[in-house]
Scaffold this active site. Structure first.
Site, PDB file in Angstrom:
ATOM      1  N   ILE A 158     -39.353 -13.900  20.750  1.00 32.93           N
ATOM      2  CA  ILE A 158     -38.800 -13.515  19.438  1.00 32.93           C
ATOM      3  C   ILE A 158     -38.686 -14.735  18.519  1.00 32.93           C
ATOM      4  CG2 ILE A 158     -36.791 -12.530  18.259  1.00 32.93           C
ATOM      5  CD1 ILE A 158     -36.360 -10.792  20.806  1.00 32.93           C
ATOM      6  N   ASP A 177     -35.155 -25.851  22.494  1.00 32.36           N
ATOM      7  CA  ASP A 177     -35.402 -24.986  23.654  1.00 32.36           C
ATOM      8  C   ASP A 177     -35.638 -25.886  24.859  1.00 32.36           C
ATOM      9  OD1 ASP A 177     -36.634 -23.182  25.582  1.00 32.36           O
ATOM     10  OD2 ASP A 177     -37.008 -21.805  23.923  1.00 32.36           O
ATOM     11  N   THR A 234     -29.351 -12.535  15.985  1.00 33.71           N
ATOM     12  CA  THR A 234     -29.925 -11.247  16.381  1.00 33.71           C
ATOM     13  C   THR A 234     -30.095 -11.215  17.901  1.00 33.71           C
ATOM     14  OG1 THR A 234     -32.149 -12.121  16.054  1.00 33.71           O
ATOM     15  CG2 THR A 234     -31.215 -10.867  14.219  1.00 33.71           C
ATOM     16  N   SER A 235     -29.443 -12.150  18.606  1.00 33.54           N
ATOM     17  CA  SER A 235     -29.711 -12.258  20.044  1.00 33.54           C
ATOM     18  C   SER A 235     -28.639 -11.558  20.885  1.00 33.54           C
ATOM     19  CB  SER A 235     -29.861 -13.720  20.429  1.00 33.54           C
ATOM     20  OG  SER A 235     -30.460 -13.807  21.685  1.00 33.54           O
ATOM     21  N   ARG A 236     -27.516 -12.187  21.099  1.00 30.79           N
ATOM     22  CA  ARG A 236     -26.393 -11.557  21.801  1.00 30.79           C
ATOM     23  C   ARG A 236     -25.104 -12.079  21.174  1.00 30.79           C
ATOM     24  NH1 ARG A 236     -29.432  -8.292  23.309  1.00 30.79           N
ATOM     25  NH2 ARG A 236     -29.940  -7.647  25.433  1.00 30.79           N
ATOM     26  N   ASP A 260     -26.599  -9.151  13.905  1.00 34.40           N
ATOM     27  CA  ASP A 260     -27.014  -7.822  14.367  1.00 34.40           C
ATOM     28  C   ASP A 260     -26.309  -7.514  15.690  1.00 34.40           C
ATOM     29  OD1 ASP A 260     -28.681  -5.456  14.251  1.00 34.40           O
ATOM     30  OD2 ASP A 260     -29.887  -6.320  15.862  1.00 34.40           O
ATOM     31  N   GLU A 265     -19.131  -5.725  20.721  1.00 33.81           N
ATOM     32  CA  GLU A 265     -19.834  -4.593  20.104  1.00 33.81           C
ATOM     33  C   GLU A 265     -19.797  -3.328  20.955  1.00 33.81           C
ATOM     34  OE1 GLU A 265     -23.846  -6.326  19.815  1.00 33.81           O
ATOM     35  OE2 GLU A 265     -24.514  -4.867  21.303  1.00 33.81           O
TER      36      GLU A 265
HETATM   37  N1  LIG Z   1     -31.155  -7.506  18.381  1.00 30.04           N
HETATM   38  C1  LIG Z   1     -31.934  -6.858  19.224  1.00 30.04           C
HETATM   39  O1  LIG Z   1     -32.172  -5.656  19.061  1.00 30.04           O
HETATM   40  C2  LIG Z   1     -32.588  -7.599  20.385  1.00 30.04           C
HETATM   41  C3  LIG Z   1     -33.707  -7.022  21.001  1.00 30.04           C
HETATM   42  C4  LIG Z   1     -34.337  -7.722  22.032  1.00 30.04           C
HETATM   43  C5  LIG Z   1     -33.836  -8.931  22.482  1.00 30.04           C
HETATM   44  N2  LIG Z   1     -32.725  -9.451  21.882  1.00 30.04           N
HETATM   45  C6  LIG Z   1     -32.194 -10.757  22.340  1.00 30.04           C
HETATM   46  O2  LIG Z   1     -33.141 -11.768  22.034  1.00 30.04           O
HETATM   47  C7  LIG Z   1     -33.129 -12.730  23.093  1.00 30.04           C
HETATM   48  C8  LIG Z   1     -34.449 -13.482  23.105  1.00 30.04           C
HETATM   49  O3  LIG Z   1     -35.478 -12.579  23.477  1.00 30.04           O
HETATM   50  P1  LIG Z   1     -36.968 -13.100  23.807  1.00 30.04           P
HETATM   51  O4  LIG Z   1     -37.771 -11.893  24.085  1.00 30.04           O
HETATM   52  O5  LIG Z   1     -37.414 -14.055  22.750  1.00 30.04           O
HETATM   53  O6  LIG Z   1     -36.697 -13.906  25.165  1.00 30.04           O
HETATM   54  P2  LIG Z   1     -37.585 -15.054  25.784  1.00 30.04           P
HETATM   55  O7  LIG Z   1     -37.168 -15.152  27.215  1.00 30.04           O
HETATM   56  O8  LIG Z   1     -39.039 -14.849  25.467  1.00 30.04           O
HETATM   57  O9  LIG Z   1     -37.115 -16.361  25.003  1.00 30.04           O
HETATM   58  C9  LIG Z   1     -35.843 -16.932  25.137  1.00 30.04           C
HETATM   59  C10 LIG Z   1     -35.998 -18.434  24.948  1.00 30.04           C
HETATM   60  O10 LIG Z   1     -34.685 -19.022  24.912  1.00 30.04           O
HETATM   61  C11 LIG Z   1     -34.794 -20.267  25.585  1.00 30.04           C
HETATM   62  N3  LIG Z   1     -33.486 -20.782  25.967  1.00 30.04           N
HETATM   63  C12 LIG Z   1     -32.779 -20.557  27.112  1.00 30.04           C
HETATM   64  N4  LIG Z   1     -31.627 -21.264  27.081  1.00 30.04           N
HETATM   65  C13 LIG Z   1     -31.617 -21.936  25.903  1.00 30.04           C
HETATM   66  C14 LIG Z   1     -30.693 -22.850  25.305  1.00 30.04           C
HETATM   67  N5  LIG Z   1     -29.563 -23.211  25.910  1.00 30.04           N
HETATM   68  N6  LIG Z   1     -31.006 -23.359  24.081  1.00 30.04           N
HETATM   69  C15 LIG Z   1     -32.154 -23.012  23.452  1.00 30.04           C
HETATM   70  N7  LIG Z   1     -33.053 -22.163  23.982  1.00 30.04           N
HETATM   71  C16 LIG Z   1     -32.787 -21.633  25.179  1.00 30.04           C
HETATM   72  C17 LIG Z   1     -35.725 -19.983  26.755  1.00 30.04           C
HETATM   73  O11 LIG Z   1     -36.265 -21.188  27.296  1.00 30.04           O
HETATM   74  C18 LIG Z   1     -36.768 -19.098  26.097  1.00 30.04           C
HETATM   75  O12 LIG Z   1     -37.847 -19.871  25.582  1.00 30.04           O
HETATM   76  C19 LIG Z   1     -32.874 -11.871  24.360  1.00 30.04           C
HETATM   77  O13 LIG Z   1     -32.277 -12.644  25.377  1.00 30.04           O
HETATM   78  C20 LIG Z   1     -31.951 -10.798  23.846  1.00 30.04           C
HETATM   79  O14 LIG Z   1     -30.618 -11.219  24.076  1.00 30.04           O
HETATM   80  C21 LIG Z   1     -32.101  -8.818  20.856  1.00 30.04           C
END
Ligand SMILES: NC(=O)c1ccc[n+]([C@@H]2O[C@H](COP(=O)([O-])OP(=O)(O)OC[C@H]3O[C@@H](n4cnc5c(N)ncnc54)[C@H](O)[C@@H]3O)[C@@H](O)[C@H]2O)c1
Length: 334
Positions: A158, A177, A234-236, A260, A265
């Site tokens: 993402i 990252d 938009t992550s968690r 988001d 939540e």
């Molecule tokens: N809002 C939504 O509807 C929605 C939908 C899908 C996913 N998400 C969230 O988005 C997040 C990311 O998804 P993704 O598919 O890109 O995952 P991904 O696994 O492809 O990428 C996550 C990245 O974060 C990095 N990371 C881990 N710890 C870290 C830190 N301390 N500092 C910086 N980077 C770090 C990892 O190395 C990895 O490259 C998911 O974990 C989920 O929580 C949200």
């Protein structure tokens, strides 16, 4: 094979039923439950071989033990994040757990961009004003994004999809990252987290929630951010200490906030609470700021993403049912 589908909304039924009908092999028996999975609702899975869950279902050790005790052998996540699952307890109980690692990273990335654009140019306020015949521009001043620095914390699927769009807008990209990506290096520069926070006009979170990343945006990190910067999550929700964010907004150090996702939540999102009194005072305080934009965890919510989630979820179940290898089982391998 019978599956209890928890936190099932109308759209979940639509896309899961569609994917089930499209299966060449025999379909599954899907038992939809509106309730979220918790210690109180786990009994609804009795008689099922598997449960299918979403982001706010609770899969801690007691719930997993109750599921295993009720005869459930597989847990299917209709999402990528798995911070709500006690993976060690699931392994100890011999449960098959699989997720949907990537359904449409672009869907979430595009929503992050929508939040940035809306908050920056105040289109949500302009929409209401114009409908009331108010064409004044006061209060709608934004910044030109071209040339601004955006810090992406997490440059996985993402984060990268977000970076590609921002590059097209003409932003300078900074990434943090622990596992750098070669593609990101063609779009921007990796820097340490502190440097990213100090240099970025916009900080956008795209890393998973783990014990290491919980409250990574706390009072210290907020103080390290540029004065007037925008924070986007938009992550968690629990990546951000919401109380610290409120203090940073009140002191005017944090320029604006778009989220988001929200720490608490699970008691609010994914249902209509418009007739209720919302007793989460922290959330309600957030809603009073004119420079805060909140959406209810809709980043994933496109037809393409839901179709993919449904197809992969049933394919994961098929792998479990037939004993064929499944690349989506937890814990993930990089
Ligand atoms: N809002 C939504 O509807 C929605 C939908 C899908 C996913 N998400 C969230 O988005 C997040 C990311 O998804 P993704 O598919 O890109 O995952 P991904 O696994 O492809 O990428 C996550 C990245 O974060 C990095 N990371 C881990 N710890 C870290 C830190 N301390 N500092 C910086 N980077 C770090 C990892 O190395 C990895 O490259 C998911 O974990 C989920 O929580 C949200």
């Amino acid at each position: 094979m019978k599956v209890a589908v928890f936190s099932a909304q109308r759209y979940d039924r639509f896309f899961l039923d569609e994917a089930n009908r499209l299966r060449a092999a025999q379909g599954f028996e899907l038992d939809y439950q509106e309730a979220a999975l918790s210690a109180q609702t786990v009994a609804l899975a009795r008689g099922c071989d598997a449960v299918c869950v979403f982001v706010n279902d609770r899969l801690d050790a007691p719930v997993l033990e109750a599921l295993a005790g009720a005869g459930v052998r597989a847990v299917l996540l209709r999402c990528a994040g798995f911070n709500n699952v006690d993976v060690a307890a699931a392994a100890r109980l011999g449960l098959f757990v699989a997720r949907v690692p990537a359904y449409s990273p672009e869907a979430v990335a595009e929503h992050a961009i929508a939040l940035i654009m809306t908050l920056n140019r105040h289109t949500h306020r302009a929409y209401n004003r114009v409908r009331e015949g108010n064409f004044a521009l006061d209060g709608l001043l934004g910044m030109t994004l071209h040339g601004k620095s955006v810090g992406l914390i997490g440059t996985g699927k993402i984060g990268l999809a977000t970076a590609r769009i921002l590059k097209g807008i003409g932003c300078r990209l900074l990434g943090a990252d622990p596992f750098p990506s070669e593609e990101f290096k063609t779009l921007g520069d990796y820097v340490g987290l502190d440097e990213l926070l100090a240099r970025a006009d916009i900080v956008s979170l795209h890393c998973p929630l783990t014990e290491d990343t919980r409250h990574m945006i706390d009072a210290r990190a907020l103080a390290a951010m540029k004065s007037g910067a925008m924070l986007v999550n938009t992550s968690r929700g629990a990546l951000v200490d919401t109380q610290a964010v409120i203090a940073a907004l009140k002191s005017r150090h944090l320029g604006s906030l778009a989220i988001d996702v929200y720490e608490q939540e699970s008691s609010l999102f994914f249902r209509d609470r418009s007739d209720d009194i919302i007793d989460d005072d922290v959330f309600q305080r957030l809603m009073t700021f004119p420079n805060v934009l909140v959406t209810g965890h809709q980043g994933f919510f496109t037809a393409e993403a839901l179709r993919e989630i449904a197809a992969v979820t049933l394919d994961n179940l098929d792998a479990f049912a037939t004993g064929r290898p499944c690349e989506n089982i937890l814990p993930p391998t990089r």
